[in-house]
Design a protein around this motif. Structure first.
Motif, PDB file in Angstrom:
ATOM      1  N   ARG A   1       8.929  -4.537  -3.013  1.00 58.92           N
ATOM      2  CA  ARG A   1       8.217  -5.233  -2.132  1.00 58.92           C
ATOM      3  C   ARG A   1       9.213  -5.251  -0.892  1.00 58.92           C
ATOM      4  O   ARG A   1      10.375  -5.453  -1.375  1.00 58.92           O
ATOM      5  CB  ARG A   1       7.742  -6.507  -2.733  1.00 58.92           C
ATOM      6  CG  ARG A   1       8.787  -7.475  -3.115  1.00 58.92           C
ATOM      7  CD  ARG A   1       8.552  -8.513  -4.091  1.00 58.92           C
ATOM      8  NE  ARG A   1       9.419  -9.242  -4.774  1.00 58.92           N
ATOM      9  CZ  ARG A   1      10.014  -8.925  -5.918  1.00 58.92           C
ATOM     10  NH1 ARG A   1       9.894  -7.872  -6.599  1.00 58.92           N
ATOM     11  NH2 ARG A   1      10.913  -9.912  -6.422  1.00 58.92           N
ATOM     12  N   ILE A   2       8.950  -5.423   0.257  1.00 60.37           N
ATOM     13  CA  ILE A   2       9.498  -5.438   1.589  1.00 60.37           C
ATOM     14  C   ILE A   2       9.554  -7.035   1.755  1.00 60.37           C
ATOM     15  O   ILE A   2       8.587  -7.851   1.914  1.00 60.37           O
ATOM     16  CB  ILE A   2       9.001  -4.625   2.559  1.00 60.37           C
ATOM     17  CG1 ILE A   2       8.814  -3.254   2.345  1.00 60.37           C
ATOM     18  CG2 ILE A   2       9.781  -4.917   4.149  1.00 60.37           C
ATOM     19  CD1 ILE A   2      10.391  -2.382   2.252  1.00 60.37           C
ATOM     20  N   LEU A   5      14.507  -4.214   0.739  1.00 59.35           N
ATOM     21  CA  LEU A   5      13.544  -3.887  -0.133  1.00 59.35           C
ATOM     22  C   LEU A   5      13.773  -4.726  -1.474  1.00 59.35           C
ATOM     23  O   LEU A   5      15.205  -4.275  -1.961  1.00 59.35           O
ATOM     24  CB  LEU A   5      13.700  -2.301  -0.414  1.00 59.35           C
ATOM     25  CG  LEU A   5      12.918  -1.954  -1.780  1.00 59.35           C
ATOM     26  CD1 LEU A   5      11.331  -2.085  -1.471  1.00 59.35           C
ATOM     27  CD2 LEU A   5      12.863  -0.226  -1.543  1.00 59.35           C
ATOM     28  N   ARG A   6      13.077  -5.304  -2.142  1.00 60.38           N
ATOM     29  CA  ARG A   6      13.575  -6.112  -3.313  1.00 60.38           C
ATOM     30  C   ARG A   6      12.894  -5.477  -4.495  1.00 60.38           C
ATOM     31  O   ARG A   6      11.467  -5.251  -4.431  1.00 60.38           O
ATOM     32  CB  ARG A   6      13.339  -7.457  -3.215  1.00 60.38           C
ATOM     33  CG  ARG A   6      13.668  -8.536  -4.318  1.00 60.38           C
ATOM     34  CD  ARG A   6      13.295 -10.065  -4.103  1.00 60.38           C
ATOM     35  NE  ARG A   6      13.956 -10.554  -2.769  1.00 60.38           N
ATOM     36  CZ  ARG A   6      15.294 -11.061  -2.962  1.00 60.38           C
ATOM     37  NH1 ARG A   6      15.907 -10.743  -3.935  1.00 60.38           N
ATOM     38  NH2 ARG A   6      15.747 -11.362  -1.779  1.00 60.38           N
ATOM     39  N   ILE A  59      14.683   8.458  -3.571  1.00 64.73           N
ATOM     40  CA  ILE A  59      15.421   9.425  -2.629  1.00 64.73           C
ATOM     41  C   ILE A  59      15.192  10.862  -2.462  1.00 64.73           C
ATOM     42  O   ILE A  59      14.992  11.418  -1.848  1.00 64.73           O
ATOM     43  CB  ILE A  59      16.817   8.613  -2.401  1.00 64.73           C
ATOM     44  CG1 ILE A  59      16.952   7.433  -2.097  1.00 64.73           C
ATOM     45  CG2 ILE A  59      17.616   9.441  -1.141  1.00 64.73           C
ATOM     46  CD1 ILE A  59      18.094   6.725  -1.878  1.00 64.73           C
ATOM     47  N   THR A  60      15.580  11.385  -3.857  1.00 61.50           N
ATOM     48  CA  THR A  60      15.759  12.771  -3.924  1.00 61.50           C
ATOM     49  C   THR A  60      14.340  13.331  -3.774  1.00 61.50           C
ATOM     50  O   THR A  60      13.988  14.570  -3.272  1.00 61.50           O
ATOM     51  CB  THR A  60      16.242  13.040  -5.508  1.00 61.50           C
ATOM     52  OG1 THR A  60      17.509  12.749  -5.689  1.00 61.50           O
ATOM     53  CG2 THR A  60      16.133  14.702  -5.736  1.00 61.50           C
ATOM     54  N   ALA A  61      13.195  12.559  -4.149  1.00 61.36           N
ATOM     55  CA  ALA A  61      11.813  13.102  -4.082  1.00 61.36           C
ATOM     56  C   ALA A  61      11.366  12.891  -2.611  1.00 61.36           C
ATOM     57  O   ALA A  61      10.314  13.691  -2.508  1.00 61.36           O
ATOM     58  CB  ALA A  61      10.805  12.653  -5.132  1.00 61.36           C
ATOM     59  N   SER A  62      11.873  12.142  -1.716  1.00 58.43           N
ATOM     60  CA  SER A  62      11.573  11.782  -0.254  1.00 58.43           C
ATOM     61  C   SER A  62      11.928  12.818   0.342  1.00 58.43           C
ATOM     62  O   SER A  62      12.887  14.055   0.216  1.00 58.43           O
ATOM     63  CB  SER A  62      11.736  10.379  -0.063  1.00 58.43           C
ATOM     64  OG  SER A  62      13.230  10.334   0.128  1.00 58.43           O
ATOM     65  N   LEU A  78      13.228   2.070   4.104  1.00 61.21           N
ATOM     66  CA  LEU A  78      12.649   1.320   2.880  1.00 61.21           C
ATOM     67  C   LEU A  78      11.327   1.318   2.544  1.00 61.21           C
ATOM     68  O   LEU A  78      11.054   1.374   1.243  1.00 61.21           O
ATOM     69  CB  LEU A  78      13.214  -0.399   3.166  1.00 61.21           C
ATOM     70  CG  LEU A  78      14.223  -0.833   3.646  1.00 61.21           C
ATOM     71  CD1 LEU A  78      14.497  -2.147   4.018  1.00 61.21           C
ATOM     72  CD2 LEU A  78      15.487  -0.513   2.487  1.00 61.21           C
ATOM     73  N   ASN A  79      10.685   1.515   3.600  1.00 59.10           N
ATOM     74  CA  ASN A  79       9.183   1.788   3.006  1.00 59.10           C
ATOM     75  C   ASN A  79       8.892   3.352   2.330  1.00 59.10           C
ATOM     76  O   ASN A  79       8.229   3.416   1.453  1.00 59.10           O
ATOM     77  CB  ASN A  79       8.236   1.726   4.423  1.00 59.10           C
ATOM     78  CG  ASN A  79       7.695   0.536   4.413  1.00 59.10           C
ATOM     79  OD1 ASN A  79       7.297  -0.357   3.952  1.00 59.10           O
ATOM     80  ND2 ASN A  79       7.972  -0.012   5.941  1.00 59.10           N
ATOM     81  N   THR A  80       9.822   3.969   2.957  1.00 59.41           N
ATOM     82  CA  THR A  80       9.637   5.711   2.206  1.00 59.41           C
ATOM     83  C   THR A  80      10.182   5.447   0.829  1.00 59.41           C
ATOM     84  O   THR A  80       9.056   6.000   0.068  1.00 59.41           O
ATOM     85  CB  THR A  80      10.706   6.371   3.032  1.00 59.41           C
ATOM     86  OG1 THR A  80      10.190   6.586   4.176  1.00 59.41           O
ATOM     87  CG2 THR A  80      10.639   7.807   2.162  1.00 59.41           C
ATOM     88  N   ILE A  81      11.159   4.767   0.409  1.00 59.64           N
ATOM     89  CA  ILE A  81      11.688   4.646  -1.087  1.00 59.64           C
ATOM     90  C   ILE A  81      10.514   3.780  -1.858  1.00 59.64           C
ATOM     91  O   ILE A  81      10.335   3.937  -2.995  1.00 59.64           O
ATOM     92  CB  ILE A  81      12.962   3.767  -1.119  1.00 59.64           C
ATOM     93  CG1 ILE A  81      14.030   4.830  -0.256  1.00 59.64           C
ATOM     94  CG2 ILE A  81      13.264   3.549  -2.440  1.00 59.64           C
ATOM     95  CD1 ILE A  81      15.555   4.127  -0.285  1.00 59.64           C
TER      96      ILE A  81
END
Length: 219
Positions: A102-103, A113-114, A130-133, A210-213
């Motif tokens: 959640r942001i 990002l918690r 991160i690797t998949a993004s 943060l939203n991407t993750i």
């Protein structure tokens, strides 16, 4: 004196004649004994002996096996109710719920990002996310909880020169290095984006990362 010594030698040598074999030196008897001989008499008298651990007689003598057969362990039987696929699915579902990404805003008002759960699992999950993004990770250091990202972004108006704004030219695309820091909290962890080790990134840059993750973790 010499006479006494001669008499003593004669007396000792005649002991075997007088007393028989009683005082003979038996230290070397093992050299002349025959294999399998047992002492069954002492001074001509039979010894009373018995087996300390008697072996009972068998009615039938079993035949010796021709070869040795290695015992084969029994196969492990899994109950019909223990489906590994069901356990795997339920475990993955539990873990995704356990993170609960959640942001939020921290005490200073910066976007973070918690995540719930322990640091080890959160670190592994974020690494996979991160690797998949589309984010470009150049390095990572688990001991200090830091991911190193290269982010391409367009210049903000505040970063453009007066002439660039006057002529309404297109903002330049800049590739910059950022630090995505994972910090331990009372319950779980939280992620924040930094321009360097001492400066947080602006929310305009932090929120997209943060939203991407977050989206990857929710998949």
């Amino acid at each position: 004196m010499k006479y006494l010594l001669v008499m003593l030698v004669v007396a000792v040598s005649g002991c075997s004649t007088i007393f028989g074999d009683r005082f003979r030196d038996r230290a070397d008897d093992y050299l002349t004994g025959k294999p399998g001989e047992e002492a069954t008499t002492l001074d001509g008298q039979p010894l009373a002996s018995r087996d300390a651990l008697p072996i009972p007689e068998l009615d039938v003598i079993p035949a010796a096996p021709g070869n040795f057969e290695l015992p084969v362990p029994q196969a492990l039987v899994i109950s019909d109710n223990d489906d590994p696929a069901e356990h795997t699915a339920s475990l993955n579902e539990y873990r995704s719920l356990d993170l609960n990404p959640r942001i939020e805003k921290d005490g200073s008002g910066s976007q973070i990002l918690r995540l719930d759960g322990n640091f080890a699992y959160a670190w592994a999950a974020v690494t996979e996310a991160i690797t998949a993004s589309d984010l470009k990770m150049t390095d990572l250091n688990r001991s200090v909880g830091t991911f190193y990202l290269e982010i391409s972004r367009r210049q903000l108006d505040s970063e453009r020169s007066w002439w660039a704004r006057l002529w309404d030219s297109e903002p330049e695309v800049i590739a910059s290095n950022y630090l995505l820091k994972m910090n331990r909290a009372r319950n779980g962890v939280y992620l924040s984006l930094l321009e360097d080790i001492d400066k947080l990134a602006a929310d305009d840059y932090a929120l997209p990362v943060l939203n991407t993750i977050k989206q990857q973790l929710e998949r």
